[in-house]
Design an enzyme around this catalytic site. Structure first.
Site, short mmCIF file in Angstrom:
data_model
loop_
_atom_site.label_atom_id
_atom_site.label_comp_id
_atom_site.label_asym_id
_atom_site.label_seq_id
_atom_site.Cartn_x
_atom_site.Cartn_y
_atom_site.Cartn_z
N LYS A 1 0.81 -1.22 0.00
CA LYS A 1 0.00 0.00 0.00
C LYS A 1 0.84 1.26 0.00
O LYS A 1 0.52 2.24 -0.66
CB LYS A 1 -0.94 0.02 1.19
CG LYS A 1 -0.24 -0.08 2.52
CD LYS A 1 -1.18 -0.41 3.65
CE LYS A 1 -0.39 -0.76 4.90
NZ LYS A 1 0.17 -2.13 4.87
N GLU B 1 -5.31 -6.29 -4.58
CA GLU B 1 -6.39 -6.47 -3.60
C GLU B 1 -5.86 -6.46 -2.17
O GLU B 1 -6.51 -5.91 -1.26
CB GLU B 1 -7.12 -7.79 -3.88
CG GLU B 1 -8.34 -8.05 -3.04
CD GLU B 1 -9.45 -7.05 -3.29
OE1 GLU B 1 -9.59 -6.13 -2.47
OE2 GLU B 1 -10.17 -7.19 -4.31
N VAL C 1 -5.25 -3.03 0.27
CA VAL C 1 -6.27 -2.28 1.01
C VAL C 1 -7.13 -3.24 1.80
O VAL C 1 -7.73 -4.16 1.24
CB VAL C 1 -7.18 -1.48 0.05
CG1 VAL C 1 -8.13 -0.61 0.86
CG2 VAL C 1 -6.37 -0.65 -0.91
N GLY D 1 -6.59 -5.71 3.74
CA GLY D 1 -6.20 -7.12 3.84
C GLY D 1 -7.01 -8.06 2.99
O GLY D 1 -7.03 -7.97 1.76
N ILE E 1 -10.20 -8.41 2.72
CA ILE E 1 -11.54 -8.00 2.28
C ILE E 1 -11.52 -7.71 0.79
O ILE E 1 -10.75 -6.87 0.32
CB ILE E 1 -12.00 -6.74 3.03
CG1 ILE E 1 -11.91 -6.95 4.55
CG2 ILE E 1 -13.41 -6.36 2.61
CD1 ILE E 1 -12.21 -5.70 5.35
N GLY F 1 1.10 -7.46 20.38
CA GLY F 1 1.52 -7.60 19.00
C GLY F 1 0.59 -6.92 18.00
O GLY F 1 0.74 -7.08 16.79
N GLU G 1 3.21 -2.01 16.50
CA GLU G 1 4.65 -2.20 16.37
C GLU G 1 5.40 -1.39 17.43
O GLU G 1 4.82 -0.48 18.04
CB GLU G 1 5.10 -1.81 14.96
CG GLU G 1 4.47 -2.73 13.92
CD GLU G 1 4.89 -2.37 12.50
OE1 GLU G 1 6.08 -2.11 12.29
OE2 GLU G 1 4.02 -2.36 11.62
N ASP H 1 -0.66 5.06 7.67
CA ASP H 1 -1.06 3.80 7.04
C ASP H 1 -2.48 3.92 6.47
O ASP H 1 -2.74 3.53 5.33
CB ASP H 1 -0.99 2.67 8.08
CG ASP H 1 -1.56 1.36 7.55
OD1 ASP H 1 -0.84 0.66 6.82
OD2 ASP H 1 -2.72 1.05 7.87
N LYS I 1 -4.07 3.84 2.36
CA LYS I 1 -5.21 3.06 1.89
C LYS I 1 -6.33 3.97 1.40
O LYS I 1 -7.01 3.65 0.41
CB LYS I 1 -5.71 2.15 3.01
CG LYS I 1 -4.68 1.09 3.40
CD LYS I 1 -5.03 0.47 4.74
CE LYS I 1 -4.00 -0.58 5.16
NZ LYS I 1 -4.16 -0.95 6.59
#
Lengths: 443, 443
Positions: B118, B142, B145, B147, B149, B200, B203, B214, B218
């Site tokens: 991305k 695909e 954006v 993951g 979906i 987790g 990060e 991030d 997207k």
């Protein structure tokens, strides 16, 4: 602020690509919207498809009726004649015949097909898919399942590299509206149905919706796509919502659930496909519990992607036409490149399981004589049939002579629950005719 | 029970179609899952694509590290060499370089590309889309954006015949998890972040997530797809969640809303595209309000289809690999038929609007001196800037010397709200530095 540039509109088809001739079969509330979108969105669709589009005619049963927004010169009563010159046939007339015969003839002549006809695909899908493969043409049907929601393409294309474990959906807006009204306003089924009819959410003859037939047709298509199996509509077990009572709704609420008409398709351990439509208690935390009114939603559980949900309008002229147009654009694009996509890929010759083999949790409600030891006797019957009990609620009546037991089971083979109920109904401790069972899904 | 037959598996590609050679760039938690799925789902993907698939190598930065589940003979440190023999390059290495250079080189050599990157698309999308068009190859993304979906394909293909009014999504799982914990457990931002890092979900350096970078990448891709416009990632206005306090969460709850980090793309009246990422109060009745934990969801409002929602896992090795595999299957299929689909269709040279031009409702909270006439004075300021007030709540302090005003506005031009706040902050009746504003979306 950033100025955008137009630089990526090149494509591999020249602008003088041959015209693609489109024949439209049907001009009801979907067809008229397709005609409108073909005008309004022509430029965008042509740019994407890389071909000019020409609507050559609109075949209707009664060509004498004037249709606003449709050029009268396009209207014809001769559907068979119209498809002769077509590159793509768009079928939104519904019903089995003459739709089936017309689409088979069109494909045999080399035309590609876009259809919104779920009943036809559920009844004659394999014949139509085979005809498309034989002729080397496209047969697209996004609008046939869950209206505007893009679910066919994700199942057919996006998840090819994954493995689908189950599909569960609310795919009939009429019954969802009725159950919603029963839940939020405490209406009886008959009153909620009458209201739905008054508001146009239910037809004068609501049988296909309330008995689960419409949902079963969609379940058959979803199961076929999800599992690469041939699933005829008639093989889908169905139970409608006519027997659902306000008491069932209240029992669900007490469990933190709502009653929904669900279409479920899963693969059993031996590879057989279990497909069914029935009312189910769905826990409030599950996304399908939040699907209200006439909306549709489909939850796909995939081995790698995890849980995906697709939600949107399940019916209506404009939403259905939007899905038809998306298919039309891709089919036109494929066609002028000389390619096609398999309508249905059969990867397993899987058996369709009977409802007895389905694995589901259940909520069982029964009226029992309020006497010592009755709960132990009831529990023994469940245990004898191998049905594990998750929870029991007991409500004593005011007279003290009877009690209502609400038993929630863990997931069991459906036949084991049926056998349990059969034995329970013969017990002297169980007050006759008062055993009710609703399956539980999504917990 | 119905026996299914296998009859529709014919296709137009013979089984001796040439092998498609796949080069994989990157073998982290996504890449290793792609390798696994290429083995596990080979038969299904090959059947659908109509070509045999051969993984020719896996390029990694540190080829000496052993990777379980990956044949050591496939591992190489020479990415540039690997792509030379590839038909399809699958890029899951992330980052800008060397990914950008490798993909440009691959496409120039005629290879098709599948990427989950991305950041790369947001920064250099137009260059890459142009390179794909120039070379006549596919560029599918695909997985870049939301993951697993399927959202790119619906926007790019299914809705071509419709018109999209807006796209609003929760596209960053880390921030959604943090806001969820702040909402359900009353945690402060810093505590929720620490917990997310421990588990987790965040990060060690969480900047890209919590500052909205991030999500902005997207949002740029979604806006480009939805509106056919070139939207560079850097043009997306972004505000992160670091300033969100438990008081904001409580104020939202009092309004029947939750605070979410939303990515919003709309088209303004003059055709300009407004794209932004910021915290927003989302009413509980809106489907995005029910998106919890690390899940992602995208709501598309289309002129004809109406409201559609797509929900699922937004990240993770297996979900992202599932999306990569779906793309790979289609790209392989297209490739051996000699066709490709435009990576991005630019239909408008639209301007990207500044945040000042966005049209949104807002919730404004301010502490004022509790004296007669103060509410009228405040209301006058909103009115002077053309901001229509929908609701005012006033909470008097226990000392009786100050009050907290919560003002909800109707949708207004963003700059008008900014100007209002600027004037309010200079008023003697407003207690200094205590004006807070959160936009309201989805009401």
């Amino acid at each position: 602020m950033v100025d955008a540039k137009t630089s990526q509109s090149e494509d591999d088809v020249s602008t003088d690509a041959p015209v693609t001739r489109i024949a439209l079969l049907g001009c009801g509330h979907v067809g008229s919207q397709v005609v409108r979108l073909l005008t309004e969105r022509r430029a965008e669709v042509e740019a994407w498809a890389g071909t000019a589009l020409e609507l050559t005619g609109v075949a209707v049963k009664h060509p004498d009726i004037e249709r606003s927004g449709v050029d009268p010169a396009l209207i014809t009563g001769d559907a068979a004649g119209l498809i002769e010159g077509a590159d793509i046939v768009v079928e939104v007339m519904g019903g089995i015949e003459p739709a089936r015969g017309l689409l088979l003839a069109a494909m045999e002549r080399g035309a590609s097909v876009v259809t919104a006809n779920k009943a036809l695909l559920a009844a004659h899908g394999p014949e139509l898919y085979a005809a498309a493969a034989e002729a080397g043409v496209d047969l697209y049907f996004e609008a046939a399942v869950a209206g505007a929601i893009p679910i066919v393409r994700p199942l057919r294309e996006s998840l090819v590299g994954d493995e689908i474990d189950s599909v569960m959906g609310i795919v009939n807006g009429t019954t969802n509206y009725i159950l919603d009204e029963m839940t939020t306003r405490g209406l009886a089924f008959s009153d909620a149905l009458a209201q739905a009819q008054e508001l146009g959410y239910a037809e004068a003859d609501p049988t296909a919706d309330i008995e689960g037939d419409d949902a079963a047709a969609k379940a058959a298509i979803l199961a076929s796509l999800a599992f690469g199996a041939v699933v005829p509509g008639e093989a889908v077990h169905r139970e409608g919502i006519t027997m659902i009572t306000p008491e069932d709704i209240k029992a669900a609420a007490a469990m933190g659930a709502v009653v929904k008409l669900v279409a479920v398709a899963t693969r059993l351990d031996d590879g057989a496909v279990s497909v069914r439509v029935h009312p189910a208690m769905v826990p409030l935390g599950h996304p399908l519990a939040a699907v209200h009114g006439a909306e549709n939603a489909v939850v796909v559980q995939a081995r790698n992607a995890g849980r995906l949900m697709f939600l949107g309008a399940g019916a209506g002229g404009a939403p259905t036409a939007s899905a038809v147009m998306g298919d039309l654009a891709t089919v036109a694009r494929n066609r002028c490149r000389g390619v096609h996509v398999p309508a249905m890929t059969v990867t397993q010759g899987g058996r369709i399981a009977a409802i007895d083999e389905a694995v589901t949790a259940s909520f069982v409600s029964l009226v029992v004589r309020d006497e010592p030891g009755v709960l132990a006797k009831i529990a023994t019957v469940f245990a004898r049939h191998g049905v594990s009990v998750a929870e029991v609620r007991q409500n004593h009546s005011q007279t003290g002579r009877s009690a209502v037991l609400g038993v929630t089971t863990h997931a069991s083979r459906d036949s084991q629950v049926t056998d349990t109920l059969s034995e329970l109904s013969a017990m002297t401790q169980v007050v006759g005719g008062r055993i009710r069972r609703i399956r539980v899904e999504g917990s």
